[in-house]
Design an enzyme around this catalytic site. Structure first.
Site, PDB file in Angstrom:
ATOM      1  N   SER A 134       0.838  -1.198   0.000  1.00 36.82           N
ATOM      2  CA  SER A 134       0.000   0.000   0.000  1.00 36.82           C
ATOM      3  C   SER A 134       0.874   1.249   0.000  1.00 36.82           C
ATOM      4  CB  SER A 134      -0.904   0.022   1.239  1.00 36.82           C
ATOM      5  OG  SER A 134      -0.130   0.213   2.413  1.00 36.82           O
ATOM      6  N   LYS A 135       0.241   2.375  -0.249  1.00 37.03           N
ATOM      7  CA  LYS A 135       0.951   3.657  -0.204  1.00 37.03           C
ATOM      8  C   LYS A 135       1.535   3.886   1.190  1.00 37.03           C
ATOM      9  CE  LYS A 135       0.269   8.635  -0.898  1.00 37.03           C
ATOM     10  NZ  LYS A 135       0.707   9.030   0.449  1.00 37.03           N
ATOM     11  N   ARG A 136       0.824   3.447   2.198  1.00 35.50           N
ATOM     12  CA  ARG A 136       1.295   3.619   3.580  1.00 35.50           C
ATOM     13  C   ARG A 136       2.635   2.909   3.795  1.00 35.50           C
ATOM     14  NH1 ARG A 136      -2.754   1.701   5.655  1.00 35.50           N
ATOM     15  NH2 ARG A 136      -3.986   3.595   5.894  1.00 35.50           N
ATOM     16  N   ASP A 168       5.314   5.087   2.188  1.00 31.98           N
ATOM     17  CA  ASP A 168       5.580   6.274   3.003  1.00 31.98           C
ATOM     18  C   ASP A 168       6.394   5.913   4.241  1.00 31.98           C
ATOM     19  OD1 ASP A 168       4.150   7.782   1.214  1.00 31.98           O
ATOM     20  OD2 ASP A 168       2.289   7.773   2.375  1.00 31.98           O
TER      21      ASP A 168
END
Length: 539
Positions: free
Chosen positions: A270-272, A275
């Site tokens: 995921s993008k999380r 990041d």
């Protein structure tokens, strides 16, 4: 494979294209090209409430950057045509919405679908009632005759409610007590008990089809032969198969790709995760039009598209050999869906760096120099000059070069030569400055630990004598510098470390960098002497 292969990638323009979507598109592209087929881009934008401005352009730009172009799609002025010379376009579902109602009506006429008038409040009541009893509410064969639909109502009631404009949806009538025998190219034979399937909505009260109906109709009309998509669509396979059968259409072959898993732990990437661990999950940088939040992209992070494509190809597929470096043409030649894994593929951010380092070495130094020049200019606060002379002082004819940092413009040829000396140690273009800054400016300070190691008793006198030797050298080529300076060290039996370490420190400011004689040749005699004398005075 006898039939003309046609595959499609059909994203929704709801935001930036995730790297998992790029992998799906790549596998479709490789399969199509392997079989001399057609790769279609279709934009599935039936849900206008989730439409995001700029998302479609982002998808097209991402494909262009990756170098995996589509053969048909929304940006083409001329659409593809079938054997009857009928157009396959348009390629945006929002521009095809007039097509779908007739197919929903066809399913109702054949008894494979029905009108459902249940209100949202009624359905919500049933869900909560089931939850309170520890059950799950499923709208299908076991309760549909008790609910508000055309199966439980008389024909006259249904007609009057339709004539009155009552809100309705059209649901697929899933069969009872049947076993579906499905085949997936990657996962093999699959059996589904139809009793566990719900009656999915095919057509909504707002006059738009759901994903399921539009997807099947478009794939049929566009003559898609192979549906290669992510594992998350596997639960929809039973419905899609039944829809093809209900229409009496030929069913395409299906292949569901494994998930891309996060680097550590469970679950899909995921993008999380990106990041948190400091790597992009999108091919290009994305600026959210509502929040203005900027998400990093692989292009802007300094990755080469060839590295990304090579890396993504190995997420869930392998060629069956030890080879890891593949050009796009080689991937096309080697690609086979039978070698795609069923299990999820773990994303390794270090592995894509490894690929990028490899493709860095493959790049033309002159091209890299053009990209790196802006960084050099910014670092040196250079004002661009219109001078046509070699501003670094570098010249094939002259061995007495001026220090590059006294000029208003750094020559691209000089930068290209610098890159040739340092790129083996680089993974990104952004690494170049730390690896090469001493080619463009004299040291402003000296590494303390290195200074104690290199400058000892007698070093000053050796460096002064070295300056005298350098002053006598007319041919300032790398080979002649090596011959003269190493010859002097050998003749005097000094020991190479006593000279080479302080010399490197004087030129670089630290005990790092490429060959000392390469550095001296590049910056020239005047600058070399100047730096040695500055180190003597400072240390």
């Amino acid at each position: 494979m006898t039939k003309n292969v046609r595959v499609r990638f059909a994203p929704s323009p709801t935001g930036p294209l995730h790297i998992g979507g790029v992998r799906t598109a790549l596998f479709n592209y490789l399969f199509a090209k392997k079989h001399q087929g057609t790769f279609v881009l279709r934009i599935e934008d039936t849900d206008q409430t989730r439409y995001v401005e700029g998302a479609e352009k982002y998808i097209v730009d991402a494909f262009n950057w990756c170098g995996i172009p589509f053969d048909e799609g929304p940006t083409f002025t001329v659409a593809g045509t079938n054997s009857k010379n009928e157009t396959f376009g348009p390629y945006r579902q929002s521009e095809r919405k007039h097509l779908y109602k007739q197919y929903a009506d066809e399913l109702i006429a054949s008894g494979h679908a029905y009108y459902a008038f249940d209100t949202a409040e009624t359905l919500d009541f049933h869900r909560k009632d089931h939850e309170a009893k520890g059950k799950t509410f499923i709208y299908n064969w076991h309760n549909r005759l008790k609910l508000d639909n055309s199966l439980s109502l008389g024909a006259e009631d249904v007609k009057s409610r339709l004539d009155a404009g009552d809100a309705y949806v059209i649901r697929f009538k899933s069969p009872q007590d049947e076993t579906l025998h499905l085949t997936d190219i990657i996962r093999g034979d699959i059996k589904i008990d139809t009793n566990i399937l719900d009656d999915k909505v095919l057509f909504k009260s707002d006059g738009m089809p759901t994903y399921h109906l539009a997807n099947i109709v478009d794939d049929h009309l566009m003559e898609i032969t192979h549906v290669i998509r992510g594992e998350e669509w596997l639960p929809s396979l039973a419905l899609h198969y039944q829809l093809y059968k209900a229409f009496g259409w030929e069913v395409p072959e299906f292949a569901h790709l494994p998930l891309i898993l996060k680097p550590t732990g469970k679950g899909k990437l995921s993008k999380r995760d990106g990041d948190k661990l400091g790597f992009p999950v999108f091919p290009l940088e994305w600026k959210d039009p509502k929040s203005n939040e900027i998400s990093k992209g692989y292009k802007e992070a300094g990755y080469f598209p060839e590295a990304m494509v090579n890396f993504l190809a190995f997420l869930g597929w392998n060629p069956g050999t030890e080879q890891e470096i593949f050009s796009l043409d080689e991937l096309i030649e080697a690609f086979d869906l039978s070698r795609v894994n069923k299990s999820g593929a773990r994303f390794d951010p270090e592995k894509i760096k490894w690929f990028n380092h490899h493709y860095m070495q493959e790049q033309n130094n002159n091209d890299l120099a053009k990209w790196f020049k802006s960084i050099v200019d910014e670092k040196l606060n250079v004002i661009q000059s219109t001078s046509t002379t070699l501003s670094t002082g570098y010249s094939e004819e002259s061995n007495n070069k001026m220090p590059p940092n006294v000029h208003n413009d750094i020559d691209v040829n000089y930068i290209s030569m610098v890159i040739g000396l340092i790129k083996e140690r680089a993974t990104f273009i952004s690494d170049f400055w730390d690896l090469s800054h001493f080619f463009f400016q004299a040291p402003k300070a000296y590494d303390e630990k290195a200074s104690k190691k290199a400058f000892k008793e007698g070093t000053k006198e050796l460096m002064q004598e070295l300056v005298s030797i350098i002053d006598t050298i007319e041919d300032f080529s790398v080979e002649n510098l090596q011959t003269k300076i190493k010859g002097w060290i050998t003749d005097k039996e000094i020991g190479f470390g006593k000279v080479m370490m302080p010399l490197r420190l004087a030129l670089v400011g630290a005990l790092q960098g490429p060959d000392v004689f390469d550095i001296m040749y590049m910056i020239g005699k005047v600058e070399s002497v100047k730096r040695i004398e500055a180190a003597i005075a400072s240390l």
